[in-house]
Design an enzyme around this catalytic site. Structure first.
Site, PDB file in Angstrom:
ATOM      1  N   PRO A  84       0.823  -1.076  -0.081  1.00 48.72           N
ATOM      2  CA  PRO A  84      -0.011  -0.169  -0.191  1.00 48.72           C
ATOM      3  C   PRO A  84       1.070   1.489   0.206  1.00 48.72           C
ATOM      4  CG  PRO A  84       0.127  -1.471   1.993  1.00 48.72           C
ATOM      5  CD  PRO A  84       0.977  -2.069   1.450  1.00 48.72           C
ATOM      6  N   GLY A  90       7.627   1.756   2.814  1.00 48.26           N
ATOM      7  CA  GLY A  90       8.608   2.005   1.733  1.00 48.26           C
ATOM      8  C   GLY A  90       7.970   2.408   0.268  1.00 48.26           C
ATOM      9  N   SER A  92       6.987   4.169  -1.802  1.00 44.04           N
ATOM     10  CA  SER A  92       8.131   5.164  -3.369  1.00 44.04           C
ATOM     11  C   SER A  92       8.972   5.269  -3.033  1.00 44.04           C
ATOM     12  CB  SER A  92       8.422   6.785  -3.169  1.00 44.04           C
ATOM     13  OG  SER A  92       8.623   7.200  -1.436  1.00 44.04           O
ATOM     14  N   ALA A  93      10.163   4.668  -2.254  1.00 41.95           N
ATOM     15  CA  ALA A  93      11.086   4.211  -2.054  1.00 41.95           C
ATOM     16  C   ALA A  93      11.590   2.675  -2.766  1.00 41.95           C
ATOM     17  CB  ALA A  93      12.277   3.738  -0.972  1.00 41.95           C
ATOM     18  N   ASP A 134      14.888   4.781   3.703  1.00 46.17           N
ATOM     19  CA  ASP A 134      14.238   4.231   2.952  1.00 46.17           C
ATOM     20  C   ASP A 134      14.145   3.271   1.826  1.00 46.17           C
ATOM     21  OD1 ASP A 134      12.104   4.896   4.437  1.00 46.17           O
ATOM     22  OD2 ASP A 134      10.825   5.460   3.273  1.00 46.17           O
TER      23      ASP A 134
HETATM   24  O1  PMV Z   1       8.315   8.051   3.414  1.00 43.42           O
HETATM   25  P1  PMV Z   1       7.997   6.852   4.823  1.00 43.42           P
HETATM   26  O2  PMV Z   1       6.542   7.260   5.684  1.00 43.42           O
HETATM   27  O3  PMV Z   1       8.136   4.938   5.040  1.00 43.42           O
HETATM   28  O4  PMV Z   1       8.604   7.558   6.021  1.00 43.42           O
HETATM   29  C1  PMV Z   1       9.976   7.730   6.447  1.00 43.42           C
HETATM   30  C2  PMV Z   1      10.617   7.412   7.219  1.00 43.42           C
HETATM   31  C3  PMV Z   1      10.834   8.998   7.991  1.00 43.42           C
HETATM   32  O5  PMV Z   1      11.920   8.733   8.852  1.00 43.42           O
HETATM   33  C4  PMV Z   1       9.405   9.540   8.407  1.00 43.42           C
HETATM   34  C5  PMV Z   1      11.342  10.422   7.098  1.00 43.42           C
HETATM   35  C6  PMV Z   1      13.061   9.566   6.377  1.00 43.42           C
HETATM   36  O6  PMV Z   1      13.116  10.051   5.661  1.00 43.42           O
HETATM   37  O7  PMV Z   1      13.929   9.030   7.612  1.00 43.42           O
END
Ligand code: PMV
Length: 292
Positions: A84, A90, A92-93, A134
């Site tokens: 999701p 993660g 988008s990464a 990520d």
């Molecule tokens: O994009 P997410 O929701 O998986 O969060 C990334 C983790 C954060 O620490 C909130 C941002 C980061 O760049 O480390």
């Protein structure tokens, strides 16, 4: 000819947000992935899960940032996602690393350093100031201790561990959540620094619990990390409701994961009753086996 790439999603066990400010985070790759397939074309197009995207979608900007590093012209990109999105897992990464890997194959430049830079260029479009946690998890998988700007250290688990994951809240934009935490830091720098130090301590204490498989202690540390994240206003009613259900089903501890403000919740403890309870309440949930 089409070139392909794939990459995994992740869960942050402890340390999200604080990792943006140099505190270590513990992160684990999960068994759900993004896949990308790319080929040269006369004009750029993107299909996500078979659906064509509008030209103003941010994914076009992300693709342009990543493909510039390889000097590639217009491209046809197809993306598939088993995760999701906007839920702290993660997505988008994983899409960025999968695409960077596919671009690297197309350009026949397979060095990891350029793949990393391309995936980070992609990630910056969505996260503005990403710590890189990520992208690192998507590239490396496994369980890692990650400090911004450093090579990650693998954490070896004595035995694999089951983490229950549920998508508790609506998607939340990471960049906005990271900015809201930055505003809190500007307003109350001393309190903020104390929180960072406390999270750093929890992360240090969590590493041996992962190695020894001490789920009860890990759960307590997750609860404490969650409290500190809540003090940055990152929790929501939906997240608290999902944590309450997990606690009722025997979880040793639970927390939001990723940016918060919605998205996923993690719980440690007996996964079958936790998942049953979440599913009975209507949540999408699954078990992430880490350290395998
Ligand atoms: O994009 P997410 O929701 O998986 O969060 C990334 C983790 C954060 O620490 C909130 C941002 C980061 O760049 O480390």
């Amino acid at each position: 000819m089409k070139s392909t790439g794939s990459a995994r999603g992740k869960i942050i066990l402890l340390g999200e947000h604080a990792v943006v400010y140099g505190v270590p985070a513990l992160v684990a790759g999960i068994d759900r992935e993004a896949r990308a397939s790319v080929q040269r074309a006369s004009s750029t197009s993107i299909l996500l899960a078979g659906q064509p995207l509008e030209a103003n979608d941010a994914l076009f900007e992300a693709l342009s940032q990543a493909s510039d590093l390889y000097g590639l012209g217009p491209l046809e990109l197809e993306l598939e996602l088993d995760l999701p999105s906007g839920s702290g897992l993660g997505a988008s990464a994983a899409l960025g690393v999968a695409t960077a890997r596919a671009l690297a194959h197309l350009a026949d430049r397979l060095d990891e350093a350029t793949i990393w830079r391309a995936a980070m260029a992609w990630e910056r479009v969505f996260h503005k100031n990403p710590s890189g946690v990520d992208t690192t998890a998507a590239m490396r998988g496994g369980v890692l201790r990650y400090v911004r700007g450093e090579d990650p250290t693998p954490v070896r688990l004595g035995q694999s561990l089951e983490i229950s994951v549920c998508v508790a809240g609506p998607p939340a934009p990471t960049a906005a959540m990271v900015e809201s935490v930055a505003r809190l830091r500007d307003r109350r720098p001393e309190a903020f620094t104390k929180n960072l130090a406390a999270i750093a301590q929890l992360v240090e204490n969590a590493e041996p619990t992962l190695r020894s498989g001490d789920e009860r202690s890990l759960g307590r540390l997750m609860d404490l990390n969650h409290m500190l994240l809540s003090s940055w206003m990152l929790s929501t009613e939906e997240i608290e409701a999902a944590r309450e259900i997990a606690r009722g089903a025997g979880a040793f501890g639970s927390k939001l994961t990723g940016s918060g403000g919605g998205g996923a919740v993690l719980a440690v403890g007996p996964s079958a009753p936790i998942l049953d309870a979440w599913r009975a309440a209507g949540y999408v949930s699954f078990v992430a086996k880490i350290g395998t």
